[in-house]
Design a protein around this motif. Sequence first.
Motif, mmCIF file in Angstrom:
data_model
loop_
_atom_site.group_PDB
_atom_site.id
_atom_site.type_symbol
_atom_site.label_atom_id
_atom_site.label_comp_id
_atom_site.label_asym_id
_atom_site.label_seq_id
_atom_site.Cartn_x
_atom_site.Cartn_y
_atom_site.Cartn_z
ATOM 1 N N ILE A 144 -3.501 -45.794 34.217
ATOM 2 C CA ILE A 144 -2.684 -47.134 34.778
ATOM 3 C C ILE A 144 -3.132 -48.719 34.538
ATOM 4 C CG2 ILE A 144 -1.076 -47.929 36.668
ATOM 5 C CD1 ILE A 144 -1.450 -45.051 37.911
ATOM 6 N N ILE A 145 -2.311 -49.358 33.969
ATOM 7 C CA ILE A 145 -2.956 -50.431 33.029
ATOM 8 C C ILE A 145 -1.705 -51.559 33.310
ATOM 9 C CG2 ILE A 145 -3.651 -51.390 31.185
ATOM 10 C CD1 ILE A 145 -4.817 -48.508 29.830
ATOM 11 N N ALA A 146 -2.042 -52.361 33.808
ATOM 12 C CA ALA A 146 -1.254 -53.999 33.723
ATOM 13 C C ALA A 146 -2.227 -54.541 33.197
ATOM 14 C CB ALA A 146 -1.216 -54.582 35.367
ATOM 15 N N ALA A 147 -1.163 -54.741 31.592
ATOM 16 C CA ALA A 147 -1.820 -55.475 30.528
ATOM 17 C C ALA A 147 -0.980 -57.012 30.463
ATOM 18 C CB ALA A 147 -1.390 -54.529 29.588
ATOM 19 N N ASP A 148 -0.784 -57.376 31.372
ATOM 20 C CA ASP A 148 -0.143 -58.887 30.871
ATOM 21 C C ASP A 148 0.156 -59.185 32.846
ATOM 22 O OD1 ASP A 148 0.350 -61.745 29.870
ATOM 23 O OD2 ASP A 148 2.335 -61.010 29.060
ATOM 24 N N TRP A 149 -0.070 -60.838 33.418
ATOM 25 C CA TRP A 149 0.171 -60.696 34.087
ATOM 26 C C TRP A 149 1.301 -62.280 34.027
ATOM 27 C CZ3 TRP A 149 -3.595 -61.485 30.752
ATOM 28 C CH2 TRP A 149 -4.074 -62.552 30.658
ATOM 29 N N ARG A 150 1.991 -62.081 33.147
ATOM 30 C CA ARG A 150 2.677 -63.591 32.762
ATOM 31 C C ARG A 150 4.268 -63.598 33.144
ATOM 32 N NH1 ARG A 150 -1.864 -65.119 27.742
ATOM 33 N NH2 ARG A 150 -0.631 -62.623 27.918
ATOM 34 N N ASP A 151 5.017 -64.687 33.534
ATOM 35 C CA ASP A 151 6.330 -64.382 32.526
ATOM 36 C C ASP A 151 6.461 -64.537 31.784
ATOM 37 O OD1 ASP A 151 6.901 -66.879 32.822
ATOM 38 O OD2 ASP A 151 7.911 -67.057 34.527
ATOM 39 N N GLY A 152 7.965 -64.926 30.679
ATOM 40 C CA GLY A 152 8.481 -65.295 29.776
ATOM 41 C C GLY A 152 7.640 -66.380 29.138
ATOM 42 N N ARG A 153 6.922 -67.152 29.907
ATOM 43 C CA ARG A 153 7.237 -68.863 29.724
ATOM 44 C C ARG A 153 5.415 -68.515 30.001
ATOM 45 N NH1 ARG A 153 12.051 -72.218 33.060
ATOM 46 N NH2 ARG A 153 13.521 -71.674 31.344
ATOM 47 N N GLY A 154 4.896 -67.906 30.357
ATOM 48 C CA GLY A 154 3.653 -67.675 30.770
ATOM 49 C C GLY A 154 2.589 -68.058 31.653
ATOM 50 N N ARG A 155 4.023 -68.200 32.631
ATOM 51 C CA ARG A 155 3.234 -68.550 34.195
ATOM 52 C C ARG A 155 3.516 -67.179 34.822
ATOM 53 N NH1 ARG A 155 9.385 -71.588 35.376
ATOM 54 N NH2 ARG A 155 10.155 -68.821 34.831
ATOM 55 N N PRO A 156 1.626 -67.395 35.627
ATOM 56 C CA PRO A 156 1.620 -65.899 36.792
ATOM 57 C C PRO A 156 2.629 -65.295 37.411
ATOM 58 C CG PRO A 156 0.299 -67.938 37.095
ATOM 59 C CD PRO A 156 1.251 -68.105 35.969
ATOM 60 N N CYS B 94 -3.807 -35.434 30.180
ATOM 61 C CA CYS B 94 -3.527 -37.047 29.560
ATOM 62 C C CYS B 94 -2.441 -37.285 30.246
ATOM 63 C CB CYS B 94 -3.978 -37.759 28.667
ATOM 64 S SG CYS B 94 -5.488 -37.607 27.842
ATOM 65 N N LEU B 95 -2.705 -38.754 31.307
ATOM 66 C CA LEU B 95 -1.365 -39.314 31.973
ATOM 67 C C LEU B 95 -1.810 -40.634 31.782
ATOM 68 C CD1 LEU B 95 1.100 -40.747 33.015
ATOM 69 C CD2 LEU B 95 -0.438 -40.269 35.149
ATOM 70 N N LEU B 96 -0.774 -41.804 30.832
ATOM 71 C CA LEU B 96 -1.095 -42.983 30.118
ATOM 72 C C LEU B 96 -0.220 -43.469 30.659
ATOM 73 C CD1 LEU B 96 -3.007 -42.538 26.522
ATOM 74 C CD2 LEU B 96 -4.196 -42.034 29.184
ATOM 75 N N TYR B 97 -0.590 -44.823 31.143
ATOM 76 C CA TYR B 97 0.723 -45.630 32.092
ATOM 77 C C TYR B 97 0.281 -46.964 31.492
ATOM 78 C CZ TYR B 97 4.792 -46.690 34.624
ATOM 79 O OH TYR B 97 6.347 -47.619 34.961
ATOM 80 N N PHE B 98 1.270 -47.417 30.987
ATOM 81 C CA PHE B 98 0.819 -49.509 30.692
ATOM 82 C C PHE B 98 2.568 -49.754 31.309
ATOM 83 C CE2 PHE B 98 -1.290 -46.637 27.222
ATOM 84 C CZ PHE B 98 -2.535 -47.498 26.755
ATOM 85 N N THR B 99 2.692 -50.895 31.239
ATOM 86 C CA THR B 99 3.228 -52.089 31.828
ATOM 87 C C THR B 99 2.729 -53.714 31.280
ATOM 88 O OG1 THR B 99 4.306 -52.678 33.550
ATOM 89 C CG2 THR B 99 2.067 -52.147 34.384
ATOM 90 N N SER B 100 3.862 -53.807 31.313
ATOM 91 C CA SER B 100 3.329 -55.321 29.854
ATOM 92 C C SER B 100 4.992 -55.819 29.890
ATOM 93 C CB SER B 100 2.785 -54.865 28.604
ATOM 94 O OG SER B 100 2.126 -56.085 28.308
#
Length: 254
Positions: free
Chosen positions: A38-50, A108-114
């Motif tokens: 389970i992978i959180a592949a980003d941490w920003r909003d659309g403007r690049g803010r965390p 396999c279970l692969l989960y991406f959120t980004s």
Amino acid sequence: MGRVFVIVLAMWIALASPAAAQAGRIPSSRFEGWTSAIIAADWRDGRGRPIEAFDNARRDLVKGFLGAGFPRATMVDYSLRPDAPTPATPQIVLDGLYDAATRGSAGCLLYFTSHGVPTAMVFGDAPRMTPDMMVNIVRRACGARPTVVIVSACYSGIFVNTLSAPNRMVLTAASRERTSFGCGADETYPWFDGCVIEALPSATDFLALAAGARACVARKEQEHAVALPSEPQLFVGSEMQLRLPTLRFNRPTG
């Protein structure tokens, strides 16, 4: 001979009981030996803010899938957030996934959120992950095993055709032409991830989970008067159509 058969049958029933499973004599879950990531592949909003939404989803998806019966010993979860308590690079994520896949060879279970764009998914600060890159990762990690890939991102329907195979189920947060929602600073989770988390406690298997998550997304979009619904996509390969109903999630009993 008949008496011996009855004794052996009685012993088998005893070993197959829930108490025996809890005692560790037989696997207590149909997902013993499955690799999960389970992978959180980003941490920003659309403007690049965390923002916290992706990491919140990663944390609670781990809890949800553990509760459904996926073993922690062959589960990995990563945040690509640079200031995470245990920061990971894209290469660390892939190495960890491949290592887990050597320890759990049943499925396999692969989960991406980004975030996503019309041609790819954001994967930390690495080059964006295209469908061709994704399918190469899935092939290397999972091979011919029964495989479930869930991609929570805008335009994530772009991954469906490339990932389609008889041994795979693919669930995405949106069609290839649509955005998904809930990636702002005021959201606890991206909407799709939140709906998966909401559906997990009552879902009996992956097909029920997909149905529950899609219904939840439709409800949220109606409540917020979304003009262009995200249209989550589902593909189920021919082998998985037969296998998935047998892969039932653990659920508390009376």
